[in-house]
Motif scaffolding. Structure first.
Motif, mmCIF file in Angstrom:
data_model
loop_
_atom_site.group_PDB
_atom_site.id
_atom_site.type_symbol
_atom_site.label_atom_id
_atom_site.label_comp_id
_atom_site.label_asym_id
_atom_site.label_seq_id
_atom_site.Cartn_x
_atom_site.Cartn_y
_atom_site.Cartn_z
ATOM 1 N N GLU A 125 -10.493 -3.656 4.775
ATOM 2 C CA GLU A 125 -9.712 -3.583 3.545
ATOM 3 C C GLU A 125 -9.598 -5.182 3.067
ATOM 4 O O GLU A 125 -9.128 -5.417 1.768
ATOM 5 C CB GLU A 125 -8.026 -3.182 3.863
ATOM 6 N N LYS A 162 0.616 -12.269 7.538
ATOM 7 C CA LYS A 162 0.542 -10.992 8.456
ATOM 8 C C LYS A 162 1.221 -9.798 7.673
ATOM 9 O O LYS A 162 0.642 -8.735 7.775
ATOM 10 C CB LYS A 162 1.305 -11.277 9.561
ATOM 11 N N ASN A 188 -1.078 -8.517 4.964
ATOM 12 C CA ASN A 188 -2.391 -7.888 5.461
ATOM 13 C C ASN A 188 -1.564 -6.286 5.659
ATOM 14 O O ASN A 188 -2.400 -5.217 5.378
ATOM 15 C CB ASN A 188 -2.699 -8.470 6.704
ATOM 16 N N ARG A 189 -0.353 -6.285 6.162
ATOM 17 C CA ARG A 189 0.191 -5.035 6.142
ATOM 18 C C ARG A 189 0.345 -4.191 5.097
ATOM 19 O O ARG A 189 0.143 -2.911 4.899
ATOM 20 C CB ARG A 189 1.499 -5.186 7.282
ATOM 21 N N CYS A 247 -3.048 -3.255 4.102
ATOM 22 C CA CYS A 247 -3.769 -2.236 4.655
ATOM 23 C C CYS A 247 -3.061 -0.735 4.457
ATOM 24 O O CYS A 247 -3.433 0.328 4.532
ATOM 25 C CB CYS A 247 -3.674 -2.314 6.125
ATOM 26 N N THR A 248 -1.831 -0.655 4.077
ATOM 27 C CA THR A 248 -0.988 0.431 4.094
ATOM 28 C C THR A 248 -1.278 1.100 2.766
ATOM 29 O O THR A 248 -0.998 2.187 2.222
ATOM 30 C CB THR A 248 0.665 0.062 4.042
ATOM 31 N N ASN A 278 -7.595 0.360 0.082
ATOM 32 C CA ASN A 278 -8.851 0.701 1.215
ATOM 33 C C ASN A 278 -10.019 -0.056 0.875
ATOM 34 O O ASN A 278 -11.108 0.166 1.100
ATOM 35 C CB ASN A 278 -9.303 2.014 1.347
ATOM 36 N N ASP A 303 -3.169 -9.043 16.022
ATOM 37 C CA ASP A 303 -2.450 -8.063 15.234
ATOM 38 C C ASP A 303 -2.746 -7.812 14.024
ATOM 39 O O ASP A 303 -2.724 -6.615 13.574
ATOM 40 C CB ASP A 303 -0.879 -8.397 15.403
ATOM 41 N N MET A 304 -2.876 -8.966 13.299
ATOM 42 C CA MET A 304 -3.189 -8.800 11.736
ATOM 43 C C MET A 304 -4.246 -7.830 11.504
ATOM 44 O O MET A 304 -4.420 -7.015 10.594
ATOM 45 C CB MET A 304 -3.079 -10.079 11.131
ATOM 46 N N LEU A 305 -5.500 -8.104 12.187
ATOM 47 C CA LEU A 305 -6.358 -7.476 11.881
ATOM 48 C C LEU A 305 -6.462 -5.880 12.444
ATOM 49 O O LEU A 305 -6.732 -5.043 11.794
ATOM 50 C CB LEU A 305 -7.739 -8.155 12.724
ATOM 51 N N SER A 321 -3.700 -4.176 12.900
ATOM 52 C CA SER A 321 -2.788 -3.462 12.105
ATOM 53 C C SER A 321 -3.398 -2.688 11.151
ATOM 54 O O SER A 321 -3.098 -1.698 10.338
ATOM 55 C CB SER A 321 -1.595 -4.328 11.443
ATOM 56 N N SER A 322 -4.488 -3.379 10.598
ATOM 57 C CA SER A 322 -5.214 -2.808 9.219
ATOM 58 C C SER A 322 -5.705 -1.580 9.960
ATOM 59 O O SER A 322 -5.940 -0.494 8.904
ATOM 60 C CB SER A 322 -6.383 -3.752 8.926
ATOM 61 N N PHE A 366 -4.520 0.502 11.781
ATOM 62 C CA PHE A 366 -3.420 1.550 12.201
ATOM 63 C C PHE A 366 -3.296 2.408 10.669
ATOM 64 O O PHE A 366 -3.599 3.274 10.591
ATOM 65 C CB PHE A 366 -2.088 1.083 12.329
ATOM 66 N N VAL A 367 -3.143 1.488 9.751
ATOM 67 C CA VAL A 367 -2.840 2.206 8.478
ATOM 68 C C VAL A 367 -3.851 2.789 7.665
ATOM 69 O O VAL A 367 -3.879 3.627 7.004
ATOM 70 C CB VAL A 367 -2.031 1.361 7.435
ATOM 71 N N SER A 368 -5.060 2.299 8.121
ATOM 72 C CA SER A 368 -6.352 2.738 7.290
ATOM 73 C C SER A 368 -6.992 3.835 7.858
ATOM 74 O O SER A 368 -7.826 4.525 7.472
ATOM 75 C CB SER A 368 -7.214 1.702 7.089
ATOM 76 N N LYS A 413 -8.519 4.080 10.895
ATOM 77 C CA LYS A 413 -9.788 3.593 11.022
ATOM 78 C C LYS A 413 -9.787 3.512 12.932
ATOM 79 O O LYS A 413 -8.756 2.999 13.389
ATOM 80 C CB LYS A 413 -10.185 2.351 10.763
ATOM 81 N N PHE A 419 8.214 -1.694 10.351
ATOM 82 C CA PHE A 419 6.907 -1.000 10.886
ATOM 83 C C PHE A 419 6.688 -1.078 12.150
ATOM 84 O O PHE A 419 7.001 -2.286 12.989
ATOM 85 C CB PHE A 419 5.615 -1.584 10.121
ATOM 86 N N ALA A 428 3.586 -0.659 13.347
ATOM 87 C CA ALA A 428 2.266 -0.440 13.479
ATOM 88 C C ALA A 428 1.358 -0.807 14.879
ATOM 89 O O ALA A 428 0.640 -0.212 15.449
ATOM 90 C CB ALA A 428 1.808 -1.359 12.379
ATOM 91 N N GLY A 437 -12.445 8.886 10.245
ATOM 92 C CA GLY A 437 -12.874 9.730 9.348
ATOM 93 C C GLY A 437 -13.672 9.373 8.175
ATOM 94 O O GLY A 437 -13.418 9.346 7.017
ATOM 95 N N TYR A 489 -1.615 12.210 7.954
ATOM 96 C CA TYR A 489 -2.149 10.987 7.575
ATOM 97 C C TYR A 489 -1.084 9.984 7.491
ATOM 98 O O TYR A 489 -0.205 10.200 6.717
ATOM 99 C CB TYR A 489 -2.919 11.179 6.225
ATOM 100 N N ASP A 530 4.166 5.662 6.173
ATOM 101 C CA ASP A 530 3.968 4.280 5.984
ATOM 102 C C ASP A 530 4.399 3.619 4.576
ATOM 103 O O ASP A 530 5.048 2.723 4.495
ATOM 104 C CB ASP A 530 2.449 3.682 6.479
ATOM 105 N N THR A 531 3.909 4.234 3.632
ATOM 106 C CA THR A 531 4.176 3.854 2.314
ATOM 107 C C THR A 531 5.740 4.294 1.963
ATOM 108 O O THR A 531 6.608 3.591 1.155
ATOM 109 C CB THR A 531 3.370 4.368 1.105
#
Lengths: 486, 486
Positions: free
Chosen positions: A152, A353, A356-357, A360-361, A364, B29-31, B33-34, B36-38, B40, B88, B90, B119, B207, B212-213
């Motif tokens: 992302e 941080k 980034n969250r 990512c939320t 894409n 975490d920052m990376l 957490s990406s 988690f939400v994506s 991936k 969150f 995450a 996916g 999903y 999250d949103t």
């Protein structure tokens, strides 16, 4: 299955007039409101048949007749409209440009309109950059070149390239850069980062997306017609009288401060001293500056091109920028946002941080093909091509500014930005000026009022046009205003 | 100018351990957490050096030593952290996949990992589609082919093409379709449409972007560790026990209902009768369904592919979809959302009008090159190529499902979706299952827990991989589980 009735529940209507206002206009508004926020003169430029097509369809569905209509009720859900959205005053500005333009075209079907209105690039993308996108697109059809989801945050190479091209010696690390699909999209993500409870300040006039996204996420109160402002937003008046820079000593504290330099629409560029003041002001107040440098590449003098040229900015500023006006990527969609690691919330937690969250939320990544174009942009060959194109637009601006100057107008910007900001004499409204230029010279401009109440009395002329159109426009303007004693 | 201290204000730290937890982990975490939400398995797949590069950089800045560190304070702004973001949870899920994966790779550097985790499409984009993007990219470097901003709603031709390809005879008009850069991005725009005051329901599992949103825009209360749910969200349990469809008679009313069919991750496909019930339920309650049909093209039987196959859906449902899994556009970024003109808020105002306002405020259209690809997708040649590719992935799913079936597992999905949803016997946690498969077979899967508490005890296997990897994976799985008496 398909409900044919099209009137809101409980609304009694009769006759053709009611039909028009209940059915046709909401749809026209819908399209037109798009123009308002997208900072476009007219959406129909690209997608020409939309308005008429839409109108035709609705007319067919509603079966308008001259006979009195019986009240029709349709099903409504029980979901309440988002109160933030009810605050918007959208239909009052850009849609009106489209309406007046369309009316003008109907009245003068043979006229050749020239658009100096929307900030939409006109020149082809340099070959070296387009070629990189072609190759990437082709690569996607091969086993070796295919990739799916990227990160992302964008590819490391592009983030490194941006550092090298625009932030060398400014202490920005590639991991502080987030690639996006454009500054407008990043503006809403930044508002989502801060949430509904912050207070914000924005230059007045400025790019409408700052204020609109603030309204959308619930940071504002309603709209006050007397001040023409949304409640809770601090409008930093930027006028010739204050050299387009607010008197910070009189400004209340806000959590965020949106600041664009070179400014859209005024073209004003903040000096190093002004930005030092701004950073000091933010630091004193514990505010966060969101610095929009989308037009920085248009700067020829030594005004700061990035907020990070100012000592201390890493602790108080986010910077958002875009390839749109840099490389003609308005349609390709690519931008970036810088969030320094030092920037902290009150509780000491790093802003990067949370950003980034949010990213990512809700995102894409930008298109991998656009990103390949971005990578070519920051190559030495790409940068050379970009500067050539920017030079072309700057010459357009010079021609436009010179023309308005020669006609005796008070002009601003046009030096370090692709926009000329023209004050009209007397107390004419910017809408009247817009109308006059459209009616008498077949030229579309942008009335200053659309960028905030501080834009009243001004129009913005954009340099994004082919040279022959710029020349033709200046000739028409000279015919129109040459005889005047401005 | 650049602050070197990196600890949150007021945090006293000492020694290496503190340094690690204060500095390294937030960045990791920052990376992570990406991920988690994506949705991936691992961001590092594409941007491989990110984790280690980031860690290295922070380490360099913080100068970690074994000696006790004096407390370092850095400047913090006075801006409060967005409370929505503080909710969150995450770091508890997808980041953990990356951590365990990275640990596995360190432990077994020679192992050849196979990912059935995220996916993410693996096969090249069909040539006819890639070629259209190449040509569009090339066109952008020519005077004739260059265009700038398109309309935020997307080009008419593409909207017409989508109607023809996917909504013929369903009463959807091109002006009810909004082209986007993908379903995830549309999900946040839909949440912005509804705002913070609505209540929502989501399938559990589903999903993660839906929930999250919702958290991000402020629709939820905090996270309750005992239920593993965010407050105010209604989790519609979708388990084998209820045939992956909630008992609507026991479900409370919510304003919005997110529903995905074929479902990610379960692969369950709602029947016509079930969707009729859902539409009736929404209609009775005045709710709005947000129907995610991103995997509809994977359906081979006559289950509805669009919610608009259900009579009355135009009055209660929005549909969002994507080219990602249709044409391998996970990196190209293109999707769409359908908002029928009949859909109304409580006050009778059309939802489509507000959605258009949100779109125009926060988005400037998908990349014109991606859109050219989309147009090629909906051509007859493009559709043929797409169905061939979808067929390839479906065969992968069949192979995977057959393998797990032959090993005696309880499997779901895998028929009308690119995912197989596997229940593991006993009361093993999905994390334990994930660990076992990673450790013993070098295969990355996705633990069901990441899709909601309802995913516990399951793993998801994705069919997006090259055939040889699928075959290899099945062999490893047979070695691992073949001796068991499942």
């Amino acid at each position: 299955m398909k409900t044919m009735a099209t009137f809101p529940a409980g609304v009694a209507t009769s006759g053709r007039a009611a039909c028009r206002s209940m059915v046709h206009e909401p749809n026209a508004d819908m399209l037109l409101s798009s123009d308002f926020v997208s900072n476009k003169g007219f959406a129909s430029r690209v997608d020409g048949a939309a308005v008429s097509g839409r109108t035709r369809r609705r007319a067919a569905v509603t079966k308008c007749t001259a006979e009195p209509l019986v009240e029709k009720t349709i099903y409504s859900t029980s979901v309440r409209r988002n109160t933030n959205l009810t605050k918007f005053q959208a239909p009052y500005f850009f849609p009106e440009i489209s309406r007046r333009m369309a009316a003008h075209q109907r009245k003068h079907p043979e006229s050749k309109l020239i658009s100096l209105g929307i900030g939409d690039t006109s020149e082809p993308i340099p070959e070296v950059i387009a070629r990189a996108m072609e190759q990437r697109a082709h690569g996607l059809s091969t086993l070796k070149g295919y990739t799916g989801y990227g990160s992302e945050q964008g590819p490391k190479e592009l983030r490194e390239g941006l550092v090298k091209a625009f932030y060398s010696d400014l202490g920005i690390d590639k991991d502080e850069i987030f690639i996006s699909d454009g500054a407008k999209c990043d503006v809403i993500r930044l508002q989502l980062l801060f949430g509904p409870d912050v207070t914000m300040a924005a230059q007045d006039p400025s790019y409408p997306a700052y204020v609109d996204t603030s309204v959308l996420v619930g940071q504002t109160q309603g709209y006050y017609p007397d001040t023409q402002q949304y409640g809770k937003i601090v409008y930093m008046k930027c006028l010739p009288e204050n050299n387009f820079f607010p008197d910070l000593s009189k400004m209340p504290r806000t959590d965020t401060i949106f600041f664009c330099s070179p400014n859209n629409p005024t073209g004003a560029t903040a000096t190093r001293k002004q930005l030092e003041e701004l950073v000091a002001f933010a630091k004193k107040n514990g505010s966060i500056i969101i610095y929009d440098s989308a037009y920085a590449i248009y700067m020829s003098d030594d005004h700061p091109k990035s907020i990070y040229e100012i000592p201390g900015a890493r602790e108080v500023a986010i910077e958002t920028s875009s390839f749109s006006k840099v490389a003609g990527f308005t349609g390709v969609r690519l931008g970036w946002t810088v969030v320094p690691a030092e920037l902290r919330f009150q509780d000491g937690s790093p802003v990067i941080k949370d950003f980034n969250r949010v990213l990512c939320t809700t995102f894409n990544g930008a298109s991998n093909i656009s990103q390949a174009g971005g990578l070519a942009c920051v190559s030495s060959e790409g940068l050379e091509a970009i500067h050539k194109m920017v030079g072309f637009y700057k010459e357009n601006t010079r021609i436009l500014k010179e023309t308005f100057d020669s006609l005796g107008f008070e002009t601003y910007g046009g030096q370090n930005a692709p926009y000329v900001w023209i004050r009209f004499p007397g107390s004419q409204s910017s809408w009247n000026i817009f109308d006059e230029i459209l009616e008498k010279a077949d030229i579309v401009t942008t009335p200053g009022r659309g960028f905030g109440p501080g834009g009243e009395g001004f129009i913005r002329a954009s340099a994004f046009a082919h040279r022959e159109d710029i020349i033709e426009a200046t000739q028409r303007l000279k015919s129109l205003y040459g005889g005047k004693s401005n």
